[in-house]
Design a protein around this motif. Sequence first.
Motif, PDB file in Angstrom:
ATOM      1  N   LYS A  45     -18.027 -39.428 -42.108  1.00 16.02           N
ATOM      2  CA  LYS A  45     -18.107 -40.818 -41.641  1.00 16.02           C
ATOM      3  C   LYS A  45     -17.388 -41.053 -40.323  1.00 16.02           C
ATOM      4  O   LYS A  45     -17.252 -42.186 -39.879  1.00 16.02           O
ATOM      5  CB  LYS A  45     -17.547 -41.795 -42.698  1.00 16.02           C
ATOM      6  N   GLY A  46     -16.879 -39.973 -39.690  1.00 16.74           N
ATOM      7  CA  GLY A  46     -16.266 -40.095 -38.379  1.00 16.74           C
ATOM      8  C   GLY A  46     -15.077 -41.026 -38.341  1.00 16.74           C
ATOM      9  O   GLY A  46     -14.853 -41.710 -37.341  1.00 16.74           O
ATOM     10  N   THR A  47     -14.281 -41.067 -39.408  1.00 15.05           N
ATOM     11  CA  THR A  47     -13.183 -42.029 -39.482  1.00 15.05           C
ATOM     12  C   THR A  47     -11.966 -41.618 -38.663  1.00 15.05           C
ATOM     13  O   THR A  47     -11.187 -42.469 -38.258  1.00 15.05           O
ATOM     14  CB  THR A  47     -12.754 -42.214 -40.943  1.00 15.05           C
ATOM     15  N   HIS A  67     -23.492 -41.824 -32.797  1.00 11.88           N
ATOM     16  CA  HIS A  67     -22.368 -42.702 -33.113  1.00 11.88           C
ATOM     17  C   HIS A  67     -22.791 -44.142 -33.400  1.00 11.88           C
ATOM     18  O   HIS A  67     -22.229 -44.795 -34.290  1.00 11.88           O
ATOM     19  CB  HIS A  67     -21.366 -42.691 -31.957  1.00 11.88           C
ATOM     20  N   GLN A  74     -20.614 -33.101 -33.825  1.00 10.12           N
ATOM     21  CA  GLN A  74     -20.421 -34.537 -34.005  1.00 10.12           C
ATOM     22  C   GLN A  74     -21.344 -35.081 -35.085  1.00 10.12           C
ATOM     23  O   GLN A  74     -20.941 -35.916 -35.905  1.00 10.12           O
ATOM     24  CB  GLN A  74     -20.659 -35.281 -32.694  1.00 10.12           C
ATOM     25  N   TRP A 106     -19.871 -34.113 -38.391  1.00 12.33           N
ATOM     26  CA  TRP A 106     -18.644 -34.854 -38.687  1.00 12.33           C
ATOM     27  C   TRP A 106     -18.937 -36.298 -39.083  1.00 12.33           C
ATOM     28  O   TRP A 106     -18.411 -36.815 -40.075  1.00 12.33           O
ATOM     29  CB  TRP A 106     -17.716 -34.819 -37.486  1.00 12.33           C
ATOM     30  N   GLU A 107     -19.776 -36.948 -38.308  1.00  9.63           N
ATOM     31  CA  GLU A 107     -20.032 -38.363 -38.577  1.00  9.63           C
ATOM     32  C   GLU A 107     -20.928 -38.558 -39.801  1.00  9.63           C
ATOM     33  O   GLU A 107     -20.868 -39.604 -40.456  1.00  9.63           O
ATOM     34  CB  GLU A 107     -20.665 -39.022 -37.342  1.00  9.63           C
ATOM     35  N   ARG A 128     -26.354 -45.806 -39.848  1.00  7.73           N
ATOM     36  CA  ARG A 128     -26.115 -44.592 -40.626  1.00  7.73           C
ATOM     37  C   ARG A 128     -27.076 -44.502 -41.820  1.00  7.73           C
ATOM     38  O   ARG A 128     -26.638 -44.355 -42.964  1.00  7.73           O
ATOM     39  CB  ARG A 128     -24.662 -44.552 -41.084  1.00  7.73           C
ATOM     40  N   LEU A 166     -12.765 -36.868 -33.761  1.00  3.22           N
ATOM     41  CA  LEU A 166     -13.986 -37.214 -33.038  1.00  3.22           C
ATOM     42  C   LEU A 166     -13.807 -36.961 -31.545  1.00  3.22           C
ATOM     43  O   LEU A 166     -14.708 -36.449 -30.871  1.00  3.22           O
ATOM     44  CB  LEU A 166     -14.354 -38.672 -33.290  1.00  3.22           C
TER      45      LEU A 166
END
Length: 237
Positions: free
Chosen positions: A105-107, A48, A97, A100-101, A52, A112
Amino acid sequence: MIIAIVVLELIGCFALSVFIGASNRGGVVMTAPLAIGFGTAALQLAVHYLPRRRHIRYGLVLAAALMLLAGVTSFGVGVLPYAHQTLFITAVAVLPQLWWEWFYKGTNVLVLGLIGLVAIPFGFAVWSVANIGIVKVNAPLVSQGEPYCLLVSDGRIFSGGYRKVPDDWGLTGWHMFSPRGAGGSGDCCQWDFHALLLTQSNQLFNWSYRTQSFERLSEQSRQVLGLKNLSCGEGEP
C-alpha cells in the motif's frame, strides 16, 4: 514525495542527455535518457495516483510486461531510435514501485522515496545483464548456422583494435558501450563498433543498438574502416 522523485529523475536524465550530446555533437543517442526519464515518470505517477482497483493494477502490470516483451524481441525493428532499450529500462524501473504500492500500500514514504531514486539505475542494470541474452539469441540467427565469434573494441584510442569476447560477461550492455573517441557513439578520434560478429566465411556484422540486431558491413565499409584482416585468434570460428 513522488513528485519530488520524478523531478529529480528528470533533472538527472536531462543532465545525462546534455553530457551525451556534448560528447557526441548531438545525435539521437542523447534523446534516450530523456525518453527513459519521461516514460518512467509517467508510469510512476500512474502507479501512485490511479485508483487502487484490481483491474487498473493488472492493466499496469500488463503494460509493463508488453514493454518488456517489445524490448527484448523486436530484433531489427527500429521505429524509434533506441526504442528497445527505452521500453525495457522504463518497464523494469517501475516494477519495484508497482510491487511496493500494490502489496504494501506504499505507506512508508522513506521506502517509496528510495525505490523511486534507484528505479532508473536498477532498470539500466537489469537491461545491461539482459543484453547478454539478447545478443546471444540474435547472433546465431544472423550467422545462419555458421560458426562465428564476437569481437569488442579494446578501448584504446588511435592504436585500438578488436579482441574476442572472453565470456558472456563481455556482452553486457555496460561492456558493449564503446568509450568516447574510441567507439560507437563517440566521434572525437576514431570510430569503433560496440561489437562485431565474424563468421567462418569472413562475413562481418556490426551490433546496432538502434535496431537491436547485427547488421552486415559491406566490403567497402570494411576497407575504409580497416577491418579487412580481422580474425578470432585462438579458436578460430
